[in-house]
Write a protein that holds these residues in place. Structure first.
Motif, PDB file in Angstrom:
ATOM      1  N   GLU A  44     -33.337 -29.179  30.328  1.00 47.18           N
ATOM      2  CA  GLU A  44     -34.592 -28.419  30.270  1.00 47.18           C
ATOM      3  C   GLU A  44     -35.717 -29.419  30.247  1.00 47.18           C
ATOM      4  O   GLU A  44     -35.621 -30.408  29.524  1.00 47.18           O
ATOM      5  N   PRO A  45     -36.767 -29.270  30.930  1.00 48.80           N
ATOM      6  CA  PRO A  45     -37.150 -28.163  31.796  1.00 48.80           C
ATOM      7  C   PRO A  45     -36.810 -28.387  33.262  1.00 48.80           C
ATOM      8  O   PRO A  45     -37.069 -27.542  34.096  1.00 48.80           O
ATOM      9  N   GLN A  46     -36.183 -29.535  33.596  1.00 53.93           N
ATOM     10  CA  GLN A  46     -36.001 -29.889  34.994  1.00 53.93           C
ATOM     11  C   GLN A  46     -34.882 -29.152  35.709  1.00 53.93           C
ATOM     12  O   GLN A  46     -34.939 -28.972  36.916  1.00 53.93           O
ATOM     13  N   ALA A  47     -33.837 -28.769  35.004  1.00 55.96           N
ATOM     14  CA  ALA A  47     -32.667 -28.186  35.662  1.00 55.96           C
ATOM     15  C   ALA A  47     -32.228 -26.913  34.956  1.00 55.96           C
ATOM     16  O   ALA A  47     -32.371 -26.772  33.753  1.00 55.96           O
ATOM     17  N   ALA A  48     -31.710 -26.013  35.742  1.00 53.20           N
ATOM     18  CA  ALA A  48     -31.079 -24.800  35.212  1.00 53.20           C
ATOM     19  C   ALA A  48     -29.601 -24.876  35.581  1.00 53.20           C
ATOM     20  O   ALA A  48     -29.243 -25.371  36.648  1.00 53.20           O
ATOM     21  N   ILE A  49     -28.753 -24.399  34.706  1.00 58.01           N
ATOM     22  CA  ILE A  49     -27.308 -24.476  34.914  1.00 58.01           C
ATOM     23  C   ILE A  49     -26.733 -23.076  34.795  1.00 58.01           C
ATOM     24  O   ILE A  49     -27.054 -22.334  33.870  1.00 58.01           O
ATOM     25  N   ASP A  50     -25.871 -22.728  35.734  1.00 60.35           N
ATOM     26  CA  ASP A  50     -25.273 -21.400  35.736  1.00 60.35           C
ATOM     27  C   ASP A  50     -23.870 -21.497  36.314  1.00 60.35           C
ATOM     28  O   ASP A  50     -23.464 -22.538  36.802  1.00 60.35           O
ATOM     29  N   GLY A  51     -23.136 -20.413  36.275  1.00 55.66           N
ATOM     30  CA  GLY A  51     -21.794 -20.358  36.831  1.00 55.66           C
ATOM     31  C   GLY A  51     -21.608 -19.118  37.686  1.00 55.66           C
ATOM     32  O   GLY A  51     -22.293 -18.111  37.498  1.00 55.66           O
ATOM     33  N   LEU A  52     -20.695 -19.189  38.642  1.00 59.36           N
ATOM     34  CA  LEU A  52     -20.411 -18.045  39.496  1.00 59.36           C
ATOM     35  C   LEU A  52     -19.677 -16.943  38.747  1.00 59.36           C
ATOM     36  O   LEU A  52     -19.853 -15.767  39.019  1.00 59.36           O
ATOM     37  N   VAL A  53     -18.829 -17.343  37.794  1.00 58.30           N
ATOM     38  CA  VAL A  53     -18.041 -16.401  37.011  1.00 58.30           C
ATOM     39  C   VAL A  53     -18.593 -16.396  35.592  1.00 58.30           C
ATOM     40  O   VAL A  53     -18.807 -17.441  34.994  1.00 58.30           O
ATOM     41  N   ARG A  54     -18.831 -15.219  35.036  1.00 61.28           N
ATOM     42  CA  ARG A  54     -19.410 -15.109  33.695  1.00 61.28           C
ATOM     43  C   ARG A  54     -18.363 -15.139  32.590  1.00 61.28           C
ATOM     44  O   ARG A  54     -18.609 -15.586  31.494  1.00 61.28           O
ATOM     45  N   ASP A  55     -17.169 -14.627  32.859  1.00 61.49           N
ATOM     46  CA  ASP A  55     -16.163 -14.468  31.820  1.00 61.49           C
ATOM     47  C   ASP A  55     -14.807 -14.843  32.393  1.00 61.49           C
ATOM     48  O   ASP A  55     -14.276 -14.132  33.235  1.00 61.49           O
ATOM     49  N   LEU A  56     -14.260 -15.965  31.960  1.00 59.22           N
ATOM     50  CA  LEU A  56     -12.998 -16.452  32.492  1.00 59.22           C
ATOM     51  C   LEU A  56     -11.873 -15.442  32.292  1.00 59.22           C
ATOM     52  O   LEU A  56     -11.109 -15.166  33.205  1.00 59.22           O
ATOM     53  N   LYS A  57     -11.755 -14.854  31.114  1.00 60.26           N
ATOM     54  CA  LYS A  57     -10.670 -13.900  30.853  1.00 60.26           C
ATOM     55  C   LYS A  57     -10.766 -12.702  31.785  1.00 60.26           C
ATOM     56  O   LYS A  57      -9.773 -12.272  32.349  1.00 60.26           O
ATOM     57  N   ALA A  58     -11.961 -12.177  31.996  1.00 53.76           N
ATOM     58  CA  ALA A  58     -12.135 -11.033  32.900  1.00 53.76           C
ATOM     59  C   ALA A  58     -11.759 -11.422  34.324  1.00 53.76           C
ATOM     60  O   ALA A  58     -11.148 -10.631  35.045  1.00 53.76           O
ATOM     61  N   ALA A  59     -12.102 -12.628  34.742  1.00 47.82           N
ATOM     62  CA  ALA A  59     -11.776 -13.091  36.095  1.00 47.82           C
ATOM     63  C   ALA A  59     -10.263 -13.233  36.262  1.00 47.82           C
ATOM     64  O   ALA A  59      -9.706 -12.831  37.285  1.00 47.82           O
ATOM     65  N   VAL A  60      -9.591 -13.770  35.258  1.00 45.39           N
ATOM     66  CA  VAL A  60      -8.137 -13.924  35.319  1.00 45.39           C
ATOM     67  C   VAL A  60      -7.468 -12.559  35.341  1.00 45.39           C
ATOM     68  O   VAL A  60      -6.558 -12.304  36.126  1.00 45.39           O
ATOM     69  N   ASP A  61      -7.915 -11.636  34.484  1.00 41.07           N
ATOM     70  CA  ASP A  61      -7.348 -10.288  34.459  1.00 41.07           C
ATOM     71  C   ASP A  61      -7.528  -9.586  35.808  1.00 41.07           C
ATOM     72  O   ASP A  61      -6.621  -8.915  36.289  1.00 41.07           O
ATOM     73  N   ALA A  62      -8.704  -9.729  36.413  1.00 37.46           N
ATOM     74  CA  ALA A  62      -8.966  -9.108  37.712  1.00 37.46           C
ATOM     75  C   ALA A  62      -8.050  -9.685  38.781  1.00 37.46           C
ATOM     76  O   ALA A  62      -7.518  -8.957  39.634  1.00 37.46           O
ATOM     77  N   GLU A  63      -7.830 -10.981  38.753  1.00 40.12           N
ATOM     78  CA  GLU A  63      -6.955 -11.634  39.738  1.00 40.12           C
ATOM     79  C   GLU A  63      -5.517 -11.173  39.555  1.00 40.12           C
ATOM     80  O   GLU A  63      -4.808 -10.929  40.523  1.00 40.12           O
ATOM     81  N   ARG A  64      -5.073 -11.021  38.327  1.00 39.87           N
ATOM     82  CA  ARG A  64      -3.696 -10.575  38.055  1.00 39.87           C
ATOM     83  C   ARG A  64      -3.469  -9.139  38.502  1.00 39.87           C
ATOM     84  O   ARG A  64      -2.366  -8.771  38.872  1.00 39.87           O
ATOM     85  N   SER A  65      -4.512  -8.326  38.471  1.00 39.83           N
ATOM     86  CA  SER A  65      -4.344  -6.912  38.838  1.00 39.83           C
ATOM     87  C   SER A  65      -4.342  -6.687  40.343  1.00 39.83           C
ATOM     88  O   SER A  65      -4.079  -5.591  40.799  1.00 39.83           O
TER      89      SER A  65
END
Length: 71
Positions: free
Chosen positions: A49-70
């Motif tokens: 801060e204030p020069q860079a912002a950091i984010d991720g494509l996936v918000r919740d690893l567990k939800a992403a893994v559960d979605a992939e398994r289904s």
């Protein structure tokens, strides 16, 4: 988990997905990858801060893994 950084940042860094520490703490890049990122940013003369912002494509690893398994 939502991104972190200055609202007027001129640089945004986007990671793929949070690890287990990021999931637990609700902050992006706080685990081992975050330490490497902090070193790289420091070497490049960038501050989170204030020069860079950091984010991720996936918000919740567990939800992403559960979605992939289904599939």
């Amino acid at each position: 988990m939502f991104g972190d950084g200055g609202s007027r940042a001129q640089t945004i860094l986007v990671g793929e997905q949070p690890g287990d520490r990021e999931d637990r703490e609700g902050e992006p890049f706080v685990g081992p990858a975050g330490r490497i990122l902090a070193q790289a940013m420091s070497s490049a003369g960038l501050e989170r801060e204030p020069q860079a912002a950091i984010d991720g494509l996936v918000r919740d690893l567990k939800a992403a893994v559960d979605a992939e398994r289904s599939r």
